[in-house]
Design an enzyme around this catalytic site. Sequence first.
Site, short mmCIF file in Angstrom:
data_model
loop_
_atom_site.label_atom_id
_atom_site.label_comp_id
_atom_site.label_asym_id
_atom_site.label_seq_id
_atom_site.Cartn_x
_atom_site.Cartn_y
_atom_site.Cartn_z
N ASN A 155 0.86 -1.18 0.00
CA ASN A 155 0.00 0.00 0.00
C ASN A 155 0.89 1.23 0.00
OD1 ASN A 155 -1.75 2.22 0.85
ND2 ASN A 155 -3.21 0.61 1.35
N SER A 200 2.02 14.03 -14.53
CA SER A 200 0.85 14.50 -15.29
C SER A 200 1.13 15.91 -15.78
CB SER A 200 -0.35 14.52 -14.33
OG SER A 200 -1.44 15.20 -14.89
N TYR A 225 -6.10 17.51 -6.69
CA TYR A 225 -5.48 16.40 -7.44
C TYR A 225 -4.19 16.89 -8.11
CZ TYR A 225 -4.34 13.36 -11.34
OH TYR A 225 -3.64 12.59 -12.25
N LYS A 280 -0.14 15.82 -7.57
CA LYS A 280 0.78 15.39 -8.62
C LYS A 280 2.06 16.23 -8.64
CE LYS A 280 0.13 12.36 -11.00
NZ LYS A 280 0.42 10.93 -10.67
P1 NAP Z 1 -6.61 4.34 -11.88
O1 NAP Z 1 -7.16 3.40 -12.86
O2 NAP Z 1 -7.47 4.76 -10.75
O3 NAP Z 1 -5.25 3.74 -11.31
C1 NAP Z 1 -4.71 4.09 -10.06
C2 NAP Z 1 -3.84 2.97 -9.56
O4 NAP Z 1 -3.25 3.38 -8.31
C3 NAP Z 1 -4.65 1.70 -9.28
O5 NAP Z 1 -3.87 0.60 -9.65
C4 NAP Z 1 -4.84 1.76 -7.78
O6 NAP Z 1 -4.98 0.48 -7.17
C5 NAP Z 1 -3.51 2.37 -7.35
N1 NAP Z 1 -3.62 2.95 -6.00
C6 NAP Z 1 -4.39 4.00 -5.61
N2 NAP Z 1 -4.24 4.20 -4.30
C7 NAP Z 1 -3.37 3.25 -3.85
C8 NAP Z 1 -2.81 2.93 -2.59
N3 NAP Z 1 -3.12 3.62 -1.49
N4 NAP Z 1 -1.91 1.91 -2.52
C9 NAP Z 1 -1.60 1.20 -3.62
N5 NAP Z 1 -2.10 1.45 -4.85
C10 NAP Z 1 -2.97 2.47 -4.95
O7 NAP Z 1 -6.14 5.70 -12.59
P2 NAP Z 1 -5.28 5.96 -13.92
O8 NAP Z 1 -6.06 6.94 -14.71
O9 NAP Z 1 -4.84 4.69 -14.52
O10 NAP Z 1 -4.04 6.73 -13.30
C11 NAP Z 1 -2.77 6.10 -13.13
C12 NAP Z 1 -1.71 7.15 -12.96
O11 NAP Z 1 -1.68 7.99 -14.11
C13 NAP Z 1 -1.91 8.07 -11.76
O12 NAP Z 1 -0.64 8.37 -11.22
C14 NAP Z 1 -2.51 9.33 -12.40
O13 NAP Z 1 -2.26 10.48 -11.63
C15 NAP Z 1 -1.74 9.36 -13.71
N6 NAP Z 1 -2.37 10.14 -14.78
C16 NAP Z 1 -3.61 9.79 -15.24
C17 NAP Z 1 -4.18 10.53 -16.26
C18 NAP Z 1 -5.53 10.20 -16.82
O14 NAP Z 1 -6.10 11.02 -17.57
N7 NAP Z 1 -6.10 9.04 -16.53
C19 NAP Z 1 -3.49 11.64 -16.80
C20 NAP Z 1 -2.23 11.96 -16.31
C21 NAP Z 1 -1.67 11.19 -15.30
P3 NAP Z 1 -6.39 -0.23 -6.97
O15 NAP Z 1 -6.57 -1.09 -8.18
O16 NAP Z 1 -6.21 -1.03 -5.72
O17 NAP Z 1 -7.44 0.83 -6.86
#
Ligand code: NAP
Length: 345
Positions: free
Chosen positions: A62, A126, A161, A165
């Site tokens: 975690n 991001s 958020y 980041k």
């Molecule tokens: P997501 O599907 O919600 O993925 C988040 C991941 O982080 C999941 O695997 C989640 O695990 C894990 N996580 C969250 N809290 C945690 C904790 N306390 N301990 C361990 N694992 C934890 O979101 P995503 O869109 O793929 O985002 C992934 C990354 O990309 C993030 O860093 C986000 O800021 C970055 N990002 C996303 C976007 C976008 O538009 N989507 C754009 C720029 C950057 P669980 O499966 O257990 O929930």
Amino acid sequence: MKKTVMVTGGTGYLGGWVVKDLLEKGYTVKVPVRDKNKESKYAFLKDLEKESKGSLVIFEANLLDEGSFDEAAKGCDAIIHMASPFTLRIKDPQKELVDPALKGTRNVLNAASRSGTVSKIVLTSSVAAVHGDSIDMTEQGLSEFSEKQFNETSSLKHQPYSYSKVLAEKEAWKMAEGQDKWKLVVINPSFVMGPSLTESSNSESLNFMKEMMSGKYKSGVPELQFGFVDVRDVAKAHILALESDKAEGRHILVERTMSLLDFANLVREKYGDKYKLPKSNTPKFMLYLLGWMFGFNARFIKRNVGHPLSFNAEKSKKNLGLKYTPMEKTAEDMITQMQDFGIIS
Ligand code: NAP
């Protein structure tokens, strides 16, 4: 020899594609999950492993528990650190966003240092770490954002958020400078769209598309500009950054910048009036009255609605060699996947 990479956030929307690509390339991929008993979260990764020449190892860790990534990091050549909550639906920004982002980054990077084997870390930051509000661009006298800028306008109270980041990325650079065991490369994606491999992610990317397609904005959409990028290109950029010895610094990922209405029009081009997509922007004065419906407060509306936004993503093309998927294909593939998952008809 097969290389071993830990991918934090491997169960997520972006993470799933990164794990898929690595497995297909024959890597051993270590994926820490919060609760190993919740197999439904990572069953899709096991299915991907079966079709690949790589191997998958699931660990429990975690972001908030110090030392919990140490075991998974042992023996890894590299780490892709993606895990961080991407949600705007929160009550306590410190606990729900900043703590996991910041403590998680410290935890994972310390695990890398203690492993004795990790020589590279690719961090998923991001464009939210580049800028806070759209108005930052004109306030800073810029015509576009580049990798030189860091978000200076977000806080716990305003755009938390984005604040999480920028804090996490700055901490990572600070920690990278204080050691010489591993090299840090950062990826700064814009708003990610495209098909999901998992049904259990709560990513705002998936929430946005669900809302857009199910008619939440049918009577009008806020005039907000976003950079957009395909999820599969974001995964590729991470692998290119991992494998290239020349990769360094930050990388903005944007296929194109457009408004939410432009995005809706792009979908309409393909699907006509099948879905209840918006046909106009909601006037700004209406948003001041109705912004709560979208979760917007007055400061957000003032600093973002109707302001231009532009990014320079040339470094990702030149230095990483990334080729971008056109957003038309991204949207179409995402809609097909949503139909397959029964999210929309
Ligand atoms: P997501 O599907 O919600 O993925 C988040 C991941 O982080 C999941 O695997 C989640 O695990 C894990 N996580 C969250 N809290 C945690 C904790 N306390 N301990 C361990 N694992 C934890 O979101 P995503 O869109 O793929 O985002 C992934 C990354 O990309 C993030 O860093 C986000 O800021 C970055 N990002 C996303 C976007 C976008 O538009 N989507 C754009 C720029 C950057 P669980 O499966 O257990 O929930």
